[in-house]
Motif scaffolding. Structure first.
Motif, short mmCIF file in Angstrom:
data_model
loop_
_atom_site.label_atom_id
_atom_site.label_comp_id
_atom_site.label_asym_id
_atom_site.label_seq_id
_atom_site.Cartn_x
_atom_site.Cartn_y
_atom_site.Cartn_z
N ARG A 1 14.62 -0.11 -15.68
CA ARG A 1 14.47 1.21 -15.08
C ARG A 1 13.82 1.06 -13.72
NH1 ARG A 1 11.12 -0.39 -19.01
NH2 ARG A 1 8.91 0.21 -19.01
N THR A 2 13.75 2.15 -12.96
CA THR A 2 13.25 2.10 -11.59
C THR A 2 11.73 2.07 -11.57
OG1 THR A 2 15.18 3.30 -10.79
CG2 THR A 2 13.24 3.28 -9.37
N GLY A 3 11.19 1.23 -10.71
CA GLY A 3 9.76 1.18 -10.49
C GLY A 3 9.46 1.20 -9.00
N VAL A 4 8.22 1.54 -8.69
CA VAL A 4 7.73 1.52 -7.31
C VAL A 4 6.51 0.62 -7.27
CG1 VAL A 4 6.69 2.88 -5.45
CG2 VAL A 4 8.63 3.81 -6.75
N ALA A 5 6.50 -0.34 -6.34
CA ALA A 5 5.37 -1.26 -6.22
C ALA A 5 4.24 -0.60 -5.45
CB ALA A 5 5.80 -2.54 -5.51
N ILE A 6 3.02 -0.71 -6.00
CA ILE A 6 1.81 -0.23 -5.34
C ILE A 6 0.70 -1.21 -5.65
CG2 ILE A 6 1.35 1.33 -7.26
CD1 ILE A 6 0.44 2.09 -3.60
N GLY B 1 0.82 -1.20 0.00
CA GLY B 1 0.00 0.00 0.00
C GLY B 1 0.85 1.25 0.00
N PRO B 2 0.23 2.41 0.08
CA PRO B 2 0.98 3.67 0.07
C PRO B 2 1.86 3.85 1.30
CG PRO B 2 -1.36 4.07 0.42
CD PRO B 2 -1.23 2.63 0.05
N GLU B 3 1.70 2.99 2.32
CA GLU B 3 2.57 3.05 3.48
C GLU B 3 3.94 2.45 3.20
OE1 GLU B 3 -1.69 2.56 4.17
OE2 GLU B 3 -0.20 1.11 3.40
N ASN B 4 4.04 1.65 2.14
CA ASN B 4 5.27 0.93 1.85
C ASN B 4 6.09 1.64 0.77
OD1 ASN B 4 7.28 -0.96 1.31
ND2 ASN B 4 5.90 -2.70 1.19
N LEU B 5 5.67 1.54 -0.48
CA LEU B 5 6.32 2.18 -1.63
C LEU B 5 7.77 1.71 -1.81
CD1 LEU B 5 4.95 5.82 -1.22
CD2 LEU B 5 3.97 3.91 -2.51
N ALA C 1 11.95 13.48 -0.03
CA ALA C 1 11.17 14.32 -0.94
C ALA C 1 10.40 13.46 -1.95
CB ALA C 1 12.08 15.31 -1.67
N LEU C 2 11.06 12.43 -2.49
CA LEU C 2 10.38 11.57 -3.46
C LEU C 2 9.30 10.75 -2.77
CD1 LEU C 2 10.03 10.47 -6.28
CD2 LEU C 2 11.88 8.83 -5.83
N ARG C 3 9.55 10.29 -1.58
CA ARG C 3 8.53 9.52 -0.86
C ARG C 3 7.29 10.38 -0.60
NH1 ARG C 3 7.87 4.87 1.81
NH2 ARG C 3 6.58 4.85 3.69
N GLN C 4 7.48 11.63 -0.23
CA GLN C 4 6.35 12.54 -0.03
C GLN C 4 5.59 12.76 -1.33
OE1 GLN C 4 8.12 16.02 1.71
NE2 GLN C 4 8.56 15.00 3.67
N GLN C 5 6.33 12.90 -2.42
CA GLN C 5 5.69 13.11 -3.71
C GLN C 5 4.87 11.88 -4.12
OE1 GLN C 5 8.36 13.35 -7.11
NE2 GLN C 5 6.98 14.76 -8.16
N LEU C 6 5.44 10.70 -3.95
CA LEU C 6 4.72 9.47 -4.30
C LEU C 6 3.46 9.31 -3.45
CD1 LEU C 6 7.78 7.08 -4.69
CD2 LEU C 6 6.25 7.83 -6.53
N THR C 7 3.57 9.62 -2.17
CA THR C 7 2.40 9.53 -1.29
C THR C 7 1.29 10.44 -1.78
OG1 THR C 7 3.81 8.96 0.60
CG2 THR C 7 1.60 9.78 1.08
N ARG C 8 1.63 11.66 -2.17
CA ARG C 8 0.61 12.58 -2.71
C ARG C 8 0.01 12.02 -3.98
NH1 ARG C 8 4.57 16.50 -1.43
NH2 ARG C 8 5.16 16.65 -3.63
#
Length: 396
Positions: free
Chosen positions: A30-35, A13-17, A69-76
């Motif tokens: 390339r870089t990915g983020v699991a959601i 979930g968005p708590e992990n990223l 900063a990126l974690r905050q952006q992804l959460t938004r």
């Protein structure tokens, strides 16, 4: 809450990223983020070339402010409906991507920090002596491994060959390992380097460590037993170390922090973590051919990752972006909490019974071992680390 239709109870979930490196047919890694069950193509979504390098190293080297900063952006992006139109086109099913080694591993160090594991091995091999060696409760014991054989989950585990000498043999023989084993571990990935000649104190742990992954330090116990005196692990360990494809940010694990076990004697000052405890409530699950055989509890490790990092650099050794250090085998006091087959079968003397009526002492060709893990997240959520898996293939 997220505007995505996330599976119930997802650990992504968005708590992990968590961050990983992926590709699709005809495209570069390339870089990915699991959601949830999806992957966000971070290179496409941000247009930042740092995420198009095929490794997390360049981003990790930017340091904690960039990570936050990126974690905050992804959460938004994932929680504010207004971002859906710009983010959704860059999501793709996780089932459709190929995962790659997430970091370029600079150095690899493996520790030996579970008191239960160390004591179990001591009782097996030194039955007439104290289970723990005299130095064990004074410093985190470790060895420097082979970075080039750290590979992503799913890489075949080719049974290593080498010298081994059974207790009944007059001389060593050469051939495939007969005692191939696992070590269920947790790994820590360094993002921010340090200068040669400086120390990283326990309180600076989060300034240097980017995230956490799962590790299976495959071990050939018969090769290891013959070679390890006097300099320690070598060919019995260096043939393959598997890591999970997703690196969970350290920032996602605040709710999992716990006090470590009581230490006696009191550690030396540079290892004193009383004001900065980094015990982590992570529960691992080990499966053999799909059957759950063990649930090692990481929270019981005697030495924490912050202490391991402090000890690793106390002599002035430098850190590099991409350094990986692992906990050592995680084992708990119960038989179904042991993180290696040498413990599960007590050195081969007590074969592990399986649901199909068969038994195991050590791994057979064709066996598939998977290690997964979860940790508490905020507001009752769970943080998933995914899994690290390997199939044993015969010696060529």
């Amino acid at each position: 809450m997220s505007w995505l239709d996330l599976p119930a109870g997802t650990g992504f979930g968005p708590e992990n990223l968590p961050f990983g490196v992926f590709s699709t047919p005809g495209t570069a890694p390339r870089t990915g983020v699991a959601i949830g069950d999806s992957v966000l193509d971070l290179a496409a979504a941000t247009a930042d070339p740092v995420h198009a390098t095929g490794s997390l190293n360049a981003f990790m080297a930017q340091g904690p402010q960039a990570w936050a900063a990126l974690r905050q952006q992804l959460t938004r992006w994932f929680t504010d409906q207004r971002h859906r139109g710009s983010v959704e086109p860059h999501l793709m099913p996780r089932a459709d991507v190929t995962m790659h080694l997430p970091v370029e591993v600079a150095d690899y160090v493996d520790f030996y920090s579970s008191e239960t594991h160390a004591a179990n091995l001591g009782r097996m091999f030194r039955p007439d002596s104290e289970p723990l060696t005299p130095n064990w409760k004074h410093l985190p014991i470790g060895y420097h491994g082979r970075a080039g054989t750290v590979q992503v989950s799913g890489t075949p585990v080719v049974r290593p060959a080498g010298q081994r000498r059974a207790p009944t043999d007059e001389a060593p023989t050469f051939g495939p390992s007969q005692r191939l084993d696992i070590e269920a571990e947790v790994g820590f990935v360094v993002g921010t380097p340090s200068a040669l000649g400086t120390r990283v104190p326990v309180e600076d742990f989060a300034d240097h460590v980017f995230g956490v992954c799962l590790v299976n330090d495959w071990s050939a116990r018969d090769l290891q037993a013959w070679e390890y005196v006097p300099l320690g692990p070598f060919l019995g360990k260096s043939f393959l170390t598997s890591v999970s494809p997703w690196v969970v940010p350290l920032a996602a694990l605040e709710s999992a922090r716990v006090a470590p076990p009581a230490r006696d004697p009191q550690p030396l000052p540079y290892l004193d973590d009383g004001a900065h405890p980094w015990g982590l409530d992570i529960t691992l699950e080990v499966r053999l051919n799909g059957e759950l055989i063990s649930c090692p509890p990481f929270r019981e490790l005697y030495w924490t990752a912050a202490q391991q990092l402090a000890h690793m650099t106390v002599n002035g050794a430098s850190l590099r972006t991409g350094d990986l250090f692992a906990s050592g085998t995680v084992s708990g006091p119960a038989r179904d909490q042991r993180g290696s087959f040498i413990e599960l079968s007590w050195g081969g003397k007590e074969p592990l019974p399986l649901a199909d009526g068969s038994t195991r002492t050590f791994l057979q060709d064709g066996d598939v071992v998977s290690i997964s893990a979860t940790a508490p997240g905020p507001d009752g959520t769970r943080i998933s680390f995914g899994e690290v898996t390997g199939r044993v293939e015969p010696t060529p």
